[in-house]
Design a protein around this motif. Sequence first.
Motif, PDB file in Angstrom:
ATOM      1  N   SER A 173      11.067  92.710 -49.002  1.00  0.00           N
ATOM      2  CA  SER A 173      10.618  91.402 -49.834  1.00  0.00           C
ATOM      3  C   SER A 173      11.612  90.783 -50.859  1.00  0.00           C
ATOM      4  O   SER A 173      12.647  91.313 -50.918  1.00  0.00           O
ATOM      5  CB  SER A 173       9.442  91.700 -50.895  1.00  0.00           C
ATOM      6  N   GLN A 175      11.710  90.623 -54.274  1.00  0.00           N
ATOM      7  CA  GLN A 175      12.003  91.562 -55.119  1.00  0.00           C
ATOM      8  C   GLN A 175      12.980  92.478 -54.487  1.00  0.00           C
ATOM      9  O   GLN A 175      13.749  92.864 -55.552  1.00  0.00           O
ATOM     10  CB  GLN A 175      10.615  92.210 -55.538  1.00  0.00           C
ATOM     11  N   GLU A 176      12.832  93.000 -53.379  1.00  0.00           N
ATOM     12  CA  GLU A 176      13.864  94.235 -52.996  1.00  0.00           C
ATOM     13  C   GLU A 176      15.188  93.440 -52.678  1.00  0.00           C
ATOM     14  O   GLU A 176      16.221  94.169 -52.648  1.00  0.00           O
ATOM     15  CB  GLU A 176      13.106  94.909 -51.492  1.00  0.00           C
ATOM     16  N   ARG A 178      16.620  91.207 -54.185  1.00  0.00           N
ATOM     17  CA  ARG A 178      17.462  91.163 -55.173  1.00  0.00           C
ATOM     18  C   ARG A 178      17.803  92.313 -56.116  1.00  0.00           C
ATOM     19  O   ARG A 178      18.722  92.685 -56.619  1.00  0.00           O
ATOM     20  CB  ARG A 178      16.570  90.157 -56.515  1.00  0.00           C
ATOM     21  N   GLN A 179      16.779  93.449 -55.792  1.00  0.00           N
ATOM     22  CA  GLN A 179      17.428  94.691 -56.487  1.00  0.00           C
ATOM     23  C   GLN A 179      18.284  95.467 -55.780  1.00  0.00           C
ATOM     24  O   GLN A 179      19.154  96.053 -56.189  1.00  0.00           O
ATOM     25  CB  GLN A 179      16.052  95.570 -56.289  1.00  0.00           C
ATOM     26  N   HIS A 183      23.107  92.383 -59.537  1.00  0.00           N
ATOM     27  CA  HIS A 183      21.976  91.763 -60.492  1.00  0.00           C
ATOM     28  C   HIS A 183      22.663  92.303 -61.855  1.00  0.00           C
ATOM     29  O   HIS A 183      23.367  93.510 -61.949  1.00  0.00           O
ATOM     30  CB  HIS A 183      20.857  91.859 -60.183  1.00  0.00           C
ATOM     31  N   ASN A 215      20.563  85.871 -53.538  1.00  0.00           N
ATOM     32  CA  ASN A 215      19.752  86.481 -54.214  1.00  0.00           C
ATOM     33  C   ASN A 215      20.025  87.461 -55.277  1.00  0.00           C
ATOM     34  O   ASN A 215      19.514  88.297 -55.759  1.00  0.00           O
ATOM     35  CB  ASN A 215      18.812  87.378 -53.128  1.00  0.00           C
ATOM     36  N   THR A 217      20.871  88.115 -59.024  1.00  0.00           N
ATOM     37  CA  THR A 217      20.245  87.696 -59.881  1.00  0.00           C
ATOM     38  C   THR A 217      20.749  88.010 -61.470  1.00  0.00           C
ATOM     39  O   THR A 217      21.427  89.254 -61.448  1.00  0.00           O
ATOM     40  CB  THR A 217      18.610  87.953 -60.099  1.00  0.00           C
TER      41      THR A 217
END
Length: 449
Positions: A173, A175-176, A178-179, A183, A215, A217
């Motif tokens: 996803s 979110q994943e 970006r994780q 970041h 991606n 962040t």
Amino acid sequence: MRQLPLGMIAMLMALQPVAAARDAMAAPADPTRGGAGGRIIRVTTLAKDGPGSFKEAVEAKGPRTVVFEVGGAIDLGRETLTISEPYLTIAGQTAPSPGITIIRGGIDLKGHDVIISHLRVMTGADGQPHFSGWEADAFSTVAAHHVVVENCSFLWALDENMSASGPRFNGASVQEWRQNTSHDIVFRNNLAAEGLAFSSHPKGEHSKGSLIHDNATNIVFYRNVFAHNVERSPLVKGGAQVLMVNNLIYNPGHRAVHYNLMNLEWTRHPYVTGEITAVGNVMRGGNDTDPGLPFLTLGGDGDLAYYGRDNRAVDRFGHPLPQFGRYGETRARLLPAKAPLASLAGYDILPSGAVETSLLQTAGARPWDRAPDDIRVLFFVAEGRGDIIDDEHEVGPGYPVMKETRAAFDPSAWDLDTMTPKNGLYPGQKAGAQEKLSPRDVASRQGAG
């Protein structure tokens, strides 16, 4: 906020230590405390590895603060130093004059909770042929997170001078994704200059300031100086989120700030809108800047949400340049935002007209104890001089030759939470303008014939 002195000579008068400058220019709390509270590891040799080396110190495990009982150049011999162990503070301010300069190499940071302060990295071509494959960054995070890089000088990179990178699509996803890439990175008060253009990079021309990869962040650029890079000051890739406050970009070549989500790289993945908040930044054209160069250029296929305020763009004669342009006839859209897309809470934001004078005093490693090449670059910015280069020998004899110096580190003399000296005086601190003077210049200042 402390009133900063004006004038070209006053810009480099490091009469106040960096801690005082930081107090004067407030910023939000850092995303990490690094190695605070851990053990102290002393670097006692300039050897690139082995007992007492910088490499041994950063590879140690557990919370730690790295201090230096030696000053001079660490020659990496065309290797990149990889830092993977977390909870680390690197305190280059503790080194005796002339500080720590890393030559013939770069740093890849793969860990988390790291603070790096007051290092110089001068990568350089080192005589390697064009297209030969020597392509090191001066500094890059690689899927790192919760990092502060402050008051460092990054020169002569073969790839980027100062970047946040990592995998684009690691996970199922957004979110994943970006994780699992870089970041929560803060770049503050750094000098990123003279990325080498037509040198040994296998792609050919590659003079680049900063790349913020897809991606990534919560990437912050606060009070940095970019000088003499063809592009990427910074380049923000697809879906990344960047805050830029009070940065100075001097003599960009073909692009200054730019955004590009490339279909060629995002095939079979849904596009993600990127975000840039830019407040109080200055772009000033120089000898190599394309006529009409915009502050921000949009390329690729993905959309960019953008909030801009008080960003100044001028050519080398002070004539206004456009705020926005584009490259590529593609479907990418600029989506103006009515409010900042990243929080500005806690920042003392200078008006753009005060940025240049302020930053030239404080950006880069050890502003109280400048290196000759840092002085040259900063004075050239102030004087409207300097060029994009292909090789380090175009601006002098090449890598600096430094005499090794030694001084014991006394923990009782330092605030170990902030790594600032209790008496306010840093090792090698000098008063007055730090100019790079020839023997004839010195004689003339002294009134000799």
